[in-house]
Scaffold this active site. Structure first.
Site, PDB file in Angstrom:
ATOM      1  N   ARG A  69      27.399  32.840 -38.761  1.00  0.00           N
ATOM      2  CA  ARG A  69      27.184  33.255 -37.377  1.00  0.00           C
ATOM      3  C   ARG A  69      28.356  32.897 -36.488  1.00  0.00           C
ATOM      4  NH1 ARG A  69      21.047  32.943 -37.660  1.00  0.00           N
ATOM      5  NH2 ARG A  69      20.245  33.740 -35.704  1.00  0.00           N
ATOM      6  N   ARG A  88      19.697  33.824 -26.879  1.00  0.00           N
ATOM      7  CA  ARG A  88      20.050  34.109 -28.274  1.00  0.00           C
ATOM      8  C   ARG A  88      20.846  35.405 -28.378  1.00  0.00           C
ATOM      9  NH1 ARG A  88      14.835  34.390 -31.037  1.00  0.00           N
ATOM     10  NH2 ARG A  88      15.956  34.421 -32.997  1.00  0.00           N
ATOM     11  N   LYS A 115      16.327  41.778 -39.691  1.00  0.00           N
ATOM     12  CA  LYS A 115      17.067  41.237 -40.828  1.00  0.00           C
ATOM     13  C   LYS A 115      16.139  40.609 -41.874  1.00  0.00           C
ATOM     14  CE  LYS A 115      19.742  38.299 -38.652  1.00  0.00           C
ATOM     15  NZ  LYS A 115      19.346  38.496 -37.254  1.00  0.00           N
ATOM     16  N   ARG A 175       7.063  40.023 -31.525  1.00  0.00           N
ATOM     17  CA  ARG A 175       7.068  39.012 -32.589  1.00  0.00           C
ATOM     18  C   ARG A 175       6.559  37.668 -32.051  1.00  0.00           C
ATOM     19  NH1 ARG A 175      12.621  37.768 -35.622  1.00  0.00           N
ATOM     20  NH2 ARG A 175      12.993  36.339 -33.913  1.00  0.00           N
ATOM     21  N   ARG A 189       6.504  31.897 -32.493  1.00  0.00           N
ATOM     22  CA  ARG A 189       7.735  31.113 -32.628  1.00  0.00           C
ATOM     23  C   ARG A 189       8.098  30.504 -31.283  1.00  0.00           C
ATOM     24  NH1 ARG A 189      12.392  33.941 -36.264  1.00  0.00           N
ATOM     25  NH2 ARG A 189      13.662  32.920 -34.688  1.00  0.00           N
TER      26      ARG A 189
END
Ligand code: AMP
Length: 191
Positions: free
Chosen positions: A88, A144, A13, A127, A133
Site C-alpha cells: 500500500r 481511508r 478486493k 458493508r 466493522r
C-alpha cells in the site's frame, strides 16, 4: 503464480481475491484480515494495529512488512500467493520486491479494480451495516479513501512502468468482474 490485487477501499478486493486465489490454488493473503484476526484474538500485533485501523490510518510499514514476510514464508505460499491490501506504500513495494526476489520468483501481475467514488462510498456504508466493522464510519471511510489516493494510487504507475499492470472495471455482478479479471490476466501473461 504471484499476484497483487489493488483497488480503493470498497472496490470488492476481498471477494475477488478469494475466488481468483482458489482458481489458481494459491492462498489469498489479506493484510486487513490478518490484522482483524489479531485484533479479535487480542495479540500483541492486534494491539499495535488497532489504533491505526480504527482511525483509518495505515499500520506502520515495519509492522506490516514483517507480518507479510512471515506469512509468505509459510508452506502453503510456496507455489504462489495473491496479495490483497499489500503493498500500500512505495516502501512496501520495495520490501515485497526483496521478498519475492529472495524466493527466486517474479511477480506475475498486478490487478487494479477500478470503481468510481460515489459507488465506493455507497458500498462501504452498506458493508458497515452488514459486517459491523469499526473502521466503516463516514469520517473514517473518507480518511481511508484519502490515504489510498495519497499513498497507494502512486503504486499503479510504478507497476504500469514495469508492464505488470492490468486494470479491470470493478462495477457489475461478482461473476462478471471475476471473468474480467481472468481475461485480463490471460492477456498480461501472454504478452
Ligand atoms: P483492508 O481490510 O485491506 O481495508 O485493511 C483494513 C485496515 O488494515 C487498513 O485501513 C489499515 O489500517 C490496515 N492495513 C491493511 N493492509 C495494510 C497495509 N498494507 N499497510 C498498512 N496498513 C494496512
Amino acid at each position: 503464480m504471484r499476484l497483487i490485487l489493488m483497488g480503493p477501499p470498497g472496490a470488492g478486493k476481498g471477494t475477488q481475491a478469494k475466488v481468483v486465489a482458489d482458481h489458481f490454488g494459491i492462498p489469498a493473503i489479506s493484510t486487513g484480515d490478518i490484522f482483524r484476526a489479531n485484533v479479535s484474538q487480542g495479540t500483541e500485533l492486534g494491539l499495535q494495529a488497532k489504533k491505526f485501523m480504527d482511525a483509518g490510518e495505515y499500520v506502520p510499514d515495519e509492522v506490516t512488512n514483517l507480518m507479510v514476510r512471515n506469512r509468505i514464508d509459510e508452506d502453503d505460499a510456496r507455489p504462489g500467493f495473491l496479495l490483497d491490501g499489500y503493498p500500500r506504500t512505495v516502501a512496501q513495494v520495495a520490501e515485497l520486491d526483496g521478498m519475492i526476489k529472495f524466493t527466486g520468483h517474479e511477480l506475475d501481475a498486478v490487478v487494479v479494480l477500478t470503481v468510481n467514488q460515489d459507488e465506493l462510498v455507497q458500498r462501504l456504508l452498506q458493508r458497515a451495516e452488514v459486517e459491523n466493522r469499526t473502521d466503516d464510519t463516514e469520517d473514517v471511510i473518507r480518511r481511508r479513501q484519502e490515504l489510498y489516493a495519497e499513498e497507494t494510487e502512486p503504486l499503479i504507475d510504478v507497476y504500469r512502468e514495469r508492464g505488470k499492470l492490468v486494470e479491470v472495471d470493478g462495477i457489475g455482478e461478482i461473476d462478471e468482474v471475476t471473468e474480467r479479471i481472468f481475461a485480463a490476466l490471460k492477456s498480461v501473461r501472454e504478452s
